[in-house]
Structures are given as structure tokens and as C-alpha cells.
Scaffold this motif. Sequence first.
Motif, PDB file in Angstrom:
ATOM      1  N   ALA A 162      32.849  48.128  31.728  1.00  0.00           N
ATOM      2  CA  ALA A 162      31.956  47.444  32.626  1.00  0.00           C
ATOM      3  C   ALA A 162      31.893  46.578  33.364  1.00  0.00           C
ATOM      4  CB  ALA A 162      30.669  47.727  31.195  1.00  0.00           C
ATOM      5  N   LEU A 163      32.840  45.303  32.623  1.00  0.00           N
ATOM      6  CA  LEU A 163      33.343  44.407  33.517  1.00  0.00           C
ATOM      7  C   LEU A 163      34.463  44.862  34.661  1.00  0.00           C
ATOM      8  CD1 LEU A 163      32.457  41.468  34.019  1.00  0.00           C
ATOM      9  CD2 LEU A 163      34.543  41.228  32.841  1.00  0.00           C
ATOM     10  N   LEU A 164      34.903  45.879  34.526  1.00  0.00           N
ATOM     11  CA  LEU A 164      35.923  45.629  35.880  1.00  0.00           C
ATOM     12  C   LEU A 164      35.696  47.013  36.491  1.00  0.00           C
ATOM     13  CD1 LEU A 164      38.930  46.691  33.935  1.00  0.00           C
ATOM     14  CD2 LEU A 164      39.593  45.249  35.334  1.00  0.00           C
TER      15      LEU A 164
ATOM     16  N   ASN B 129      39.552  36.798  39.888  1.00  0.00           N
ATOM     17  CA  ASN B 129      40.192  38.633  39.606  1.00  0.00           C
ATOM     18  C   ASN B 129      41.232  37.793  38.644  1.00  0.00           C
ATOM     19  OD1 ASN B 129      39.836  40.630  41.394  1.00  0.00           O
ATOM     20  ND2 ASN B 129      39.946  38.736  42.778  1.00  0.00           N
ATOM     21  N   HIS B 130      41.954  37.049  38.396  1.00  0.00           N
ATOM     22  CA  HIS B 130      43.059  36.122  37.590  1.00  0.00           C
ATOM     23  C   HIS B 130      42.445  36.057  36.316  1.00  0.00           C
ATOM     24  CE1 HIS B 130      45.724  35.129  40.811  1.00  0.00           C
ATOM     25  NE2 HIS B 130      44.775  34.465  41.844  1.00  0.00           N
ATOM     26  N   VAL B 131      41.029  36.073  36.438  1.00  0.00           N
ATOM     27  CA  VAL B 131      40.124  35.213  34.875  1.00  0.00           C
ATOM     28  C   VAL B 131      40.170  37.076  34.478  1.00  0.00           C
ATOM     29  CG1 VAL B 131      38.212  34.399  33.797  1.00  0.00           C
ATOM     30  CG2 VAL B 131      39.192  33.232  35.530  1.00  0.00           C
ATOM     31  N   LEU B 132      39.578  37.287  35.032  1.00  0.00           N
ATOM     32  CA  LEU B 132      39.364  39.594  34.264  1.00  0.00           C
ATOM     33  C   LEU B 132      40.716  39.843  33.882  1.00  0.00           C
ATOM     34  CD1 LEU B 132      36.984  41.429  33.957  1.00  0.00           C
ATOM     35  CD2 LEU B 132      37.913  42.164  36.158  1.00  0.00           C
ATOM     36  N   CYS B 133      41.588  39.349  35.115  1.00  0.00           N
ATOM     37  CA  CYS B 133      42.872  40.290  34.139  1.00  0.00           C
ATOM     38  C   CYS B 133      43.524  39.624  32.943  1.00  0.00           C
ATOM     39  CB  CYS B 133      44.299  40.087  35.128  1.00  0.00           C
ATOM     40  SG  CYS B 133      43.230  41.065  36.332  1.00  0.00           S
TER      41      CYS B 133
ATOM     42  N   ILE C 130      53.118  40.845  28.945  1.00  0.00           N
ATOM     43  CA  ILE C 130      53.590  41.381  29.983  1.00  0.00           C
ATOM     44  C   ILE C 130      52.175  42.401  31.015  1.00  0.00           C
ATOM     45  CG2 ILE C 130      53.944  43.833  30.029  1.00  0.00           C
ATOM     46  CD1 ILE C 130      55.690  44.168  28.306  1.00  0.00           C
ATOM     47  N   GLY C 131      51.441  42.266  30.356  1.00  0.00           N
ATOM     48  CA  GLY C 131      49.876  42.830  31.050  1.00  0.00           C
ATOM     49  C   GLY C 131      49.520  41.739  31.988  1.00  0.00           C
ATOM     50  N   ILE C 132      48.838  39.976  31.397  1.00  0.00           N
ATOM     51  CA  ILE C 132      48.800  39.295  32.324  1.00  0.00           C
ATOM     52  C   ILE C 132      49.878  39.181  33.452  1.00  0.00           C
ATOM     53  CG2 ILE C 132      48.674  36.576  32.648  1.00  0.00           C
ATOM     54  CD1 ILE C 132      47.850  37.273  29.885  1.00  0.00           C
TER      55      ILE C 132
ATOM     56  N   ALA D 117      31.584  33.401  29.576  1.00  0.00           N
ATOM     57  CA  ALA D 117      31.791  32.510  28.077  1.00  0.00           C
ATOM     58  C   ALA D 117      30.667  34.259  27.409  1.00  0.00           C
ATOM     59  CB  ALA D 117      32.165  31.537  27.090  1.00  0.00           C
ATOM     60  N   GLY D 118      30.458  34.415  26.808  1.00  0.00           N
ATOM     61  CA  GLY D 118      28.868  35.417  26.246  1.00  0.00           C
ATOM     62  C   GLY D 118      28.783  36.252  27.302  1.00  0.00           C
ATOM     63  N   GLY D 119      28.510  36.806  28.461  1.00  0.00           N
ATOM     64  CA  GLY D 119      29.096  37.699  29.370  1.00  0.00           C
ATOM     65  C   GLY D 119      29.040  37.671  30.622  1.00  0.00           C
TER      66      GLY D 119
END
Length: 248
Positions: free
Chosen positions: A11-13, A158-162, A189-191, A238-240
Motif C-alpha cells: 500500500a505504501l509503495l 524514498n530512502h526511508v521507504l526503501c 543487499i536490498g538497502i 511510525a504507526g502509519g
Amino acid sequence: MMTNFVRPHLALLVASAITLAASSTRAEAPLGAASPSDAEVTRRIAFLQARLDSGTAAANRWWYGWYTGWSALTVGQGVLALAVTDPGLRADAAVGAVGSSLGLIPLGLAPFPARHAAADLRAMPGSTPEERKLKLARGERLLRESAASEVLRRKWFNHVLCGTVSTSVGLVLALGYGRPVTGALSATIGIALSEAQIFTMPTTAIDDWNEYSKEGGERVGRARRPAPSFSWYVAPLAGGGAVVGGAF
């Protein structure tokens, strides 16, 4: 476990991708009363076309490279999950496939105008003064949207989401499947891949738009600066999440 992991991050992406799409939708402003001469319009169109042309190849390399890379990771790990019989390796591959598939969402849903802007401008007619005025307005909009997209894709959220998605994938493996080593490796590796995607994105349109919109620039004359537009996006907290806005 897998469903609970996928739903909030998916949902966030999706929200982030929709935000990028919304930020690229702008109304074309008219040239206004103080319109430049036809010769000036022609010169500006040539400048815009040349700059958009010069950025197309790099934009396509970046987009296709990362889209192909994330697709290959998703398919490869998915096939591995179906092929192996070891429960641990199957969990590693299955969770990894889900995590890498999330990297396709912003690329697939959010527009990246720099890829097609040059072709869009070239396709417009420009044989009459009125057509050239419309073409200039369209060219300005295309360059501005390309720059806005590049700016938005490099913002902090974008950095936070990734980082959040990659860390969550690692935690699912570590806590949900008892695979702490592969969980830590997967998160790292993902980061790294996500940060590489952000930092390798071309930023040519940002420089070109800044040059074009600068008053009294030697290359483009007194270019019209459109009014700032407002962009909104969903920032993970945090939380939403929270809806945040800013002008470009």
C-alpha cells in the motif's frame, strides 16, 4: 505472515507511485500577454528539444536497467523457491522474490517523463507561429515535469521507504522463519540496491530546467518561469503515514 508483511508495504509503495504520477500532472500555462517574438520562440523550442534529446538515452538506460534487474531478481528467486526442497532455502527465495517485486511498483506505476519527453515534443506541429507557441508551452512543461520527477524521486522519503521495506524483508526471514543470517544479508543487499537505484538516477533535467528558468540566461534569453506548483506525497511514519506537501 507473508500477507501481513506484503499488505502495508504494498500500500505504501503504491501510494508513493501514485504521488509521483500526481506530481507530474501539471496544467500548461499560457505564454501570457508579454509573449516572446516568433524568432525567440523558435530558439527556445530548439533549446528545449536539444536538452530533452540529450537526456533520453540516460533516462532509458536507468529505467530499463533497474526494471529488468528487479524483474530478473523476482523471477529468479521465484523459480528457485519452486525448485528447491530445503525449507530454509525455499523461505529465503520466496521472501526475497516478494521483496524484489516491490521494487517494480514505483518504476511500473509512476511516470518518468524524461524517457519520452523528447519524442512528445518532436511530434507536435510547429509550422505556424501559433503552433510554435503551443509547442513552446508544451516543451516547457515537459522539461519541468522531467525535472520535478527527478527531484521527487531523490527526496528523503524514498530512502526511508526503501530502508523500511528491505529491513522488513530481513525481519520476516530472521523472526518468521528463523533465518537470521540470510535475513541480515537480504536486508543489507536490498538497502544497497535501493540506494544505488536512487543515486544512479539521471538528474540532467534538473540542471536543464534550472538553466532554462533562470532569468536573463545567455542561452535561452528571458525564459518564462511558471508559477510554483504544489506536490503531495505520503511519508511513512511510525504507526502509519502522513500526507506532506511542498512546492517545486
